[in-house]
Design a protein around this motif. Structure first.
Motif, PDB file in Angstrom:
ATOM      1  N   LEU A  60     -34.715  36.999  44.913  1.00  0.00           N
ATOM      2  CA  LEU A  60     -35.348  37.136  46.221  1.00  0.00           C
ATOM      3  C   LEU A  60     -35.653  35.730  46.732  1.00  0.00           C
ATOM      4  CD1 LEU A  60     -36.397  39.293  48.209  1.00  0.00           C
ATOM      5  CD2 LEU A  60     -38.624  39.103  47.088  1.00  0.00           C
ATOM      6  N   LEU A  61     -35.110  35.388  47.896  1.00  0.00           N
ATOM      7  CA  LEU A  61     -35.286  34.045  48.452  1.00  0.00           C
ATOM      8  C   LEU A  61     -35.698  34.180  49.920  1.00  0.00           C
ATOM      9  CD1 LEU A  61     -35.053  30.969  48.054  1.00  0.00           C
ATOM     10  CD2 LEU A  61     -32.659  31.166  48.789  1.00  0.00           C
ATOM     11  N   ASP A  62     -36.897  33.672  50.222  1.00  0.00           N
ATOM     12  CA  ASP A  62     -37.448  33.756  51.579  1.00  0.00           C
ATOM     13  C   ASP A  62     -37.418  35.183  52.106  1.00  0.00           C
ATOM     14  OD1 ASP A  62     -37.852  30.991  51.582  1.00  0.00           O
ATOM     15  OD2 ASP A  62     -35.843  30.612  52.403  1.00  0.00           O
ATOM     16  N   GLU A  64     -35.393  37.463  51.424  1.00  0.00           N
ATOM     17  CA  GLU A  64     -34.070  38.063  51.483  1.00  0.00           C
ATOM     18  C   GLU A  64     -33.497  38.198  50.076  1.00  0.00           C
ATOM     19  OE1 GLU A  64     -32.479  39.132  54.134  1.00  0.00           O
ATOM     20  OE2 GLU A  64     -34.104  38.570  55.514  1.00  0.00           O
ATOM     21  N   VAL A  65     -32.780  39.286  49.863  1.00  0.00           N
ATOM     22  CA  VAL A  65     -32.151  39.521  48.572  1.00  0.00           C
ATOM     23  C   VAL A  65     -30.866  38.716  48.501  1.00  0.00           C
ATOM     24  CG1 VAL A  65     -31.135  41.218  47.010  1.00  0.00           C
ATOM     25  CG2 VAL A  65     -33.136  41.830  48.403  1.00  0.00           C
ATOM     26  N   VAL A  66     -30.788  37.882  47.473  1.00  0.00           N
ATOM     27  CA  VAL A  66     -29.612  37.027  47.288  1.00  0.00           C
ATOM     28  C   VAL A  66     -28.831  37.549  46.089  1.00  0.00           C
ATOM     29  CG1 VAL A  66     -28.761  34.700  46.830  1.00  0.00           C
ATOM     30  CG2 VAL A  66     -30.821  35.044  48.251  1.00  0.00           C
ATOM     31  N   ILE A  67     -27.548  37.805  46.309  1.00  0.00           N
ATOM     32  CA  ILE A  67     -26.700  38.373  45.248  1.00  0.00           C
ATOM     33  C   ILE A  67     -25.557  37.413  45.009  1.00  0.00           C
ATOM     34  CG2 ILE A  67     -25.239  40.304  44.550  1.00  0.00           C
ATOM     35  CD1 ILE A  67     -26.814  42.054  46.496  1.00  0.00           C
ATOM     36  N   ASP A  68     -25.413  36.956  43.775  1.00  0.00           N
ATOM     37  CA  ASP A  68     -24.296  36.076  43.382  1.00  0.00           C
ATOM     38  C   ASP A  68     -23.697  36.653  42.091  1.00  0.00           C
ATOM     39  OD1 ASP A  68     -22.472  34.101  43.085  1.00  0.00           O
ATOM     40  OD2 ASP A  68     -23.928  32.588  42.365  1.00  0.00           O
ATOM     41  N   LEU A  69     -22.857  37.671  42.246  1.00  0.00           N
ATOM     42  CA  LEU A  69     -22.342  38.388  41.082  1.00  0.00           C
ATOM     43  C   LEU A  69     -21.378  37.524  40.286  1.00  0.00           C
ATOM     44  CD1 LEU A  69     -21.668  41.898  42.669  1.00  0.00           C
ATOM     45  CD2 LEU A  69     -23.637  41.150  41.341  1.00  0.00           C
ATOM     46  N   PRO A  70     -21.582  37.410  38.979  1.00  0.00           N
ATOM     47  CA  PRO A  70     -20.666  36.621  38.150  1.00  0.00           C
ATOM     48  C   PRO A  70     -19.379  37.409  37.867  1.00  0.00           C
ATOM     49  CG  PRO A  70     -22.363  37.555  36.779  1.00  0.00           C
ATOM     50  CD  PRO A  70     -22.712  37.923  38.198  1.00  0.00           C
ATOM     51  N   SER A  71     -18.299  36.678  37.717  1.00  0.00           N
ATOM     52  CA  SER A  71     -17.019  37.342  37.431  1.00  0.00           C
ATOM     53  C   SER A  71     -17.008  37.976  36.045  1.00  0.00           C
ATOM     54  CB  SER A  71     -15.869  36.335  37.559  1.00  0.00           C
ATOM     55  OG  SER A  71     -16.082  35.251  36.641  1.00  0.00           O
ATOM     56  N   ILE A  89     -24.979  47.958  44.770  1.00  0.00           N
ATOM     57  CA  ILE A  89     -26.347  47.445  44.693  1.00  0.00           C
ATOM     58  C   ILE A  89     -27.048  47.897  45.964  1.00  0.00           C
ATOM     59  CG2 ILE A  89     -27.796  45.382  44.525  1.00  0.00           C
ATOM     60  CD1 ILE A  89     -25.459  43.981  43.146  1.00  0.00           C
ATOM     61  N   PHE A  90     -28.183  48.535  45.781  1.00  0.00           N
ATOM     62  CA  PHE A  90     -28.889  49.142  46.904  1.00  0.00           C
ATOM     63  C   PHE A  90     -30.319  48.634  46.939  1.00  0.00           C
ATOM     64  CE2 PHE A  90     -25.640  51.951  45.301  1.00  0.00           C
ATOM     65  CZ  PHE A  90     -24.931  52.309  46.436  1.00  0.00           C
ATOM     66  N   GLY A  91     -30.740  48.366  48.175  1.00  0.00           N
ATOM     67  CA  GLY A  91     -32.107  47.915  48.370  1.00  0.00           C
ATOM     68  C   GLY A  91     -33.031  49.082  48.614  1.00  0.00           C
ATOM     69  N   PRO A  92     -34.193  48.785  49.249  1.00  0.00           N
ATOM     70  CA  PRO A  92     -35.118  49.871  49.573  1.00  0.00           C
ATOM     71  C   PRO A  92     -34.462  50.894  50.500  1.00  0.00           C
ATOM     72  CG  PRO A  92     -36.167  47.722  49.776  1.00  0.00           C
ATOM     73  CD  PRO A  92     -34.713  47.441  49.610  1.00  0.00           C
ATOM     74  N   ASP A  93     -34.876  52.101  50.385  1.00  0.00           N
ATOM     75  CA  ASP A  93     -34.338  53.219  51.182  1.00  0.00           C
ATOM     76  C   ASP A  93     -32.839  53.375  50.960  1.00  0.00           C
ATOM     77  OD1 ASP A  93     -36.896  53.632  52.241  1.00  0.00           O
ATOM     78  OD2 ASP A  93     -36.512  52.190  53.843  1.00  0.00           O
ATOM     79  N   ASN A  94     -32.371  53.026  49.726  1.00  0.00           N
ATOM     80  CA  ASN A  94     -30.955  53.181  49.353  1.00  0.00           C
ATOM     81  C   ASN A  94     -30.011  52.470  50.334  1.00  0.00           C
ATOM     82  OD1 ASN A  94     -31.443  54.720  47.059  1.00  0.00           O
ATOM     83  ND2 ASN A  94     -31.555  56.624  48.265  1.00  0.00           N
ATOM     84  N   GLN A  95     -30.477  51.352  50.910  1.00  0.00           N
ATOM     85  CA  GLN A  95     -29.633  50.559  51.796  1.00  0.00           C
ATOM     86  C   GLN A  95     -28.627  49.783  50.964  1.00  0.00           C
ATOM     87  OE1 GLN A  95     -31.766  47.559  53.911  1.00  0.00           O
ATOM     88  NE2 GLN A  95     -29.968  46.829  55.054  1.00  0.00           N
ATOM     89  N   ARG A  96     -27.331  49.942  51.267  1.00  0.00           N
ATOM     90  CA  ARG A  96     -26.296  49.248  50.496  1.00  0.00           C
ATOM     91  C   ARG A  96     -26.354  47.766  50.785  1.00  0.00           C
ATOM     92  NH1 ARG A  96     -21.062  47.264  50.876  1.00  0.00           N
ATOM     93  NH2 ARG A  96     -21.053  47.597  53.127  1.00  0.00           N
ATOM     94  N   LEU A  97     -26.421  47.003  49.696  1.00  0.00           N
ATOM     95  CA  LEU A  97     -26.383  45.553  49.821  1.00  0.00           C
ATOM     96  C   LEU A  97     -24.997  45.022  49.534  1.00  0.00           C
ATOM     97  CD1 LEU A  97     -29.768  44.731  48.006  1.00  0.00           C
ATOM     98  CD2 LEU A  97     -29.346  45.020  50.466  1.00  0.00           C
ATOM     99  N   ASP A 147     -45.865  36.262  47.383  1.00  0.00           N
ATOM    100  CA  ASP A 147     -46.564  37.494  47.675  1.00  0.00           C
ATOM    101  C   ASP A 147     -45.630  38.582  48.171  1.00  0.00           C
ATOM    102  OD1 ASP A 147     -45.901  36.175  49.946  1.00  0.00           O
ATOM    103  OD2 ASP A 147     -47.784  36.617  51.001  1.00  0.00           O
ATOM    104  N   ARG A 148     -44.350  38.342  48.030  1.00  0.00           N
ATOM    105  CA  ARG A 148     -43.390  39.351  48.441  1.00  0.00           C
ATOM    106  C   ARG A 148     -42.831  40.033  47.192  1.00  0.00           C
ATOM    107  NH1 ARG A 148     -41.770  34.829  51.499  1.00  0.00           N
ATOM    108  NH2 ARG A 148     -42.274  35.004  53.736  1.00  0.00           N
ATOM    109  N   ALA A 149     -42.523  41.314  47.326  1.00  0.00           N
ATOM    110  CA  ALA A 149     -41.910  42.061  46.208  1.00  0.00           C
ATOM    111  C   ALA A 149     -41.059  43.186  46.774  1.00  0.00           C
ATOM    112  CB  ALA A 149     -42.982  42.644  45.280  1.00  0.00           C
ATOM    113  N   THR A 150     -40.011  43.440  46.110  1.00  0.00           N
ATOM    114  CA  THR A 150     -39.124  44.547  46.467  1.00  0.00           C
ATOM    115  C   THR A 150     -38.395  45.024  45.208  1.00  0.00           C
ATOM    116  OG1 THR A 150     -37.420  45.321  47.997  1.00  0.00           O
ATOM    117  CG2 THR A 150     -37.113  43.126  47.033  1.00  0.00           C
ATOM    118  N   GLU A 151     -37.571  45.992  45.333  1.00  0.00           N
ATOM    119  CA  GLU A 151     -36.848  46.553  44.182  1.00  0.00           C
ATOM    120  C   GLU A 151     -35.446  46.923  44.613  1.00  0.00           C
ATOM    121  OE1 GLU A 151     -38.311  49.503  40.806  1.00  0.00           O
ATOM    122  OE2 GLU A 151     -37.690  50.597  42.610  1.00  0.00           O
TER     123      GLU A 151
END
Length: 473
Positions: A60-62, A64-71, A89-97, A147-151
């Protein structure tokens, strides 16, 4: 000779084969279940390794969810070359990331694994996706920044071709081992059954190779389970030996007892033919008739003895009324006794039943009553009584036959039971077998037969029957 419907060897082979086939089937089912489980665990771990690498690359950066999937995460899934892999990979409310947006979500009955508190909760489930059966794994990773959190939820799916191939390979290897084990086990069982049954074949050969006249007990080593069979065969041989010896003795005695009267009968008949004096010839013919009657009586007694010997070994004992047997015999002989000017009196103290042979009991009674009548004088009474046992023999029944004849001296009271024995001063004609038959019948019924003096004169024949052979009615 009738043969058995089947053999012990065949039954043992069939039962052993059934046991082996059942064991093989159980082992195959167990191997298949083990192969499926091993393949599932192996590929589930690959999926877990891939999804954990994905989880490490998400942050989580600023806000925003940052995804850098390794090969390497996809490389792990690519190890199963025949399978297709899916991820999302899905964020809150099953939003596709990122990834596939139509992946099925975990059902309520998904397998939940949370063995390690440092590891995220793992949800495993199956579902149909894009025309194939797919195994899915979903984990949830919390993301925290100041102070930010998400899943986020990470889902990885893989088709089942490779894991099914691995399960089949494991099952096939186990099945091949089980089949080989079954074949070897069957051969060992056939060999073992043959070896176990070898003593029976040895027993058969030992009997078959014997001479027909050899009836000595078999002395061969056999297993403990076959010892009762060997004991039974030896017991049968002992009975056969006893029967043959008794038959041999009976034949010799019968030949001797018949040959002597026949010789005398022939001599008397020849003398009668040569005698010209009518009075003397008449006396000689009377002697011929007397000798013929004695010979007929001897033959009848011998035949009765042979019949009884056969019945003792072939006829089962049954419950009969002792009172009815005794009363019936007295009725049959009373007319004959009156012809000898002797009365027969029947007395009874109670009703008794006896487990024995009705025919043998009647032969014993006839012999004893006929002897008592034969040695009685004109006007005498022969008493036949049944009494309850007293004193030291409670529950027993005692048959008494009392006559008023000359009696028997004490020195000869036991000898008269010997076959063909006759006292030298005995003027009455007879075969000398009747009392011997009577004692054999008494012993067959576990009874005691003895002679004692009557008062003031005569003889008492006492036959005591004991429980449980006899019962009061």
């Amino acid at each position: 000779m009738a043969r058995g419907v089947t053999s012990i060897r065949r039954q043992l082979v069939y039962l052993s084969l059934l046991l082996l086939v059942t064991s093989t089937l159980a082992a195959y089912l167990g191997a298949k279940a083990y192969g499926d489980r091993a393949a599932r665990i192996s590929f589930d771990r690959l999926m877990l390794g891939s999804i954990l690498q994905m989880a490490e690359s998400i942050s989580l950066l600023d806000g925003e969810v940052v995804i850098d999937l390794p090969s390497s995460a996809f490389g792990i899934l690519a190890m199963a070359q025949d399978d297709r892999a899916f991820y999302g990979i899905f964020g809150p409310d099953n939003q596709r990331l990122t990834g596939y947006d139509d992946l099925p979500m975990p059902p309520s009955d998904a397998t939940r694994i949370s063995a390690n508190p440092d590891m995220p909760v793992q949800l495993y489930y199956y579902d149909n996706y894009r025309g194939e059966r797919v195994r899915f794994l979903t984990i949830r990773k919390p993301l925290i920044e100041d102070d930010r959190a998400t899943e986020v939820a990470i889902t990885v799916g893989q088709t089942l071709r490779a894991r099914q191939a691995l399960a089949d390979e494991i099952s096939l290897l186990v099945l091949q081992f089980v089949i080989a084990f079954t074949c070897v086990g069957l051969l060992l069982l056939v060999f073992g059954i043959r070896k176990i049954l070898a003593p029976l074949r040895q027993l058969k050969l030992a009997i078959a190779e014997r001479s027909p006249v050899d009836i000595q007990p078999l002395r061969i080593p056999v297993p403990r389970e076959i010892e009762p069979l060997l004991d039974t065969i030896n017991h049968y041989m002992a009975q056969l030996d006893s029967t043959l010896k008794r038959l041999e003795r009976f034949t010799a005695e019968a030949a001797h007892q018949i040959r002597t009267p026949l010789a005398g009968l022939k001599s008397q008949a020849e003398n009668a033919l040569e005698e010209s004096e009518a009075t003397i010839r008449h006396q000689q013919l009377l002697q011929v008739v007397t000798s013929a009657n004695l010979l007929a009586n001897t033959v009848n007694q011998l035949l009765n003895q042979a019949t009884l010997a056969h019945r003792f070994q072939s006829e089962p004992r049954i419950w009969v009324s002792l009172n009815e047997v005794v009363e019936s015999c007295c009725r049959e002989l009373v007319v004959w006794a009156l012809g000898q000017q002797v009365e027969i009196a029947y007395l009874s103290e109670g009703e008794f039943r006896l487990k024995g042979d009705d025919f043998a009991l009647r032969q014993m009674l006839r012999n004893l009553i006929e002897n008592a009548v034969k040695y009685s004088s004109a006007g005498d009474i022969v008493e036949v009584a049944i009494e309850a046992g007293k004193g030291a023999s409670p529950g027993s029944a005692v048959l008494l036959i009392r006559d008023q004849g000359p009696g028997i001296p004490d020195a000869e009271k036991e000898r008269v039971f010997e076959r063909f024995y006759r006292a030298q001063d005995n003027a009455h004609p007879g075969s000398g077998i009747g009392l011997a038959i009577a004692r054999e019948v008494a012993e067959h019924h576990y009874a005691r037969l003895r002679l004692r003096d009557n008062v003031p004169k005569g003889l008492i024949v006492e036959v005591s029957f004991y429980p449980p052979t006899v019962q009061a009615v």
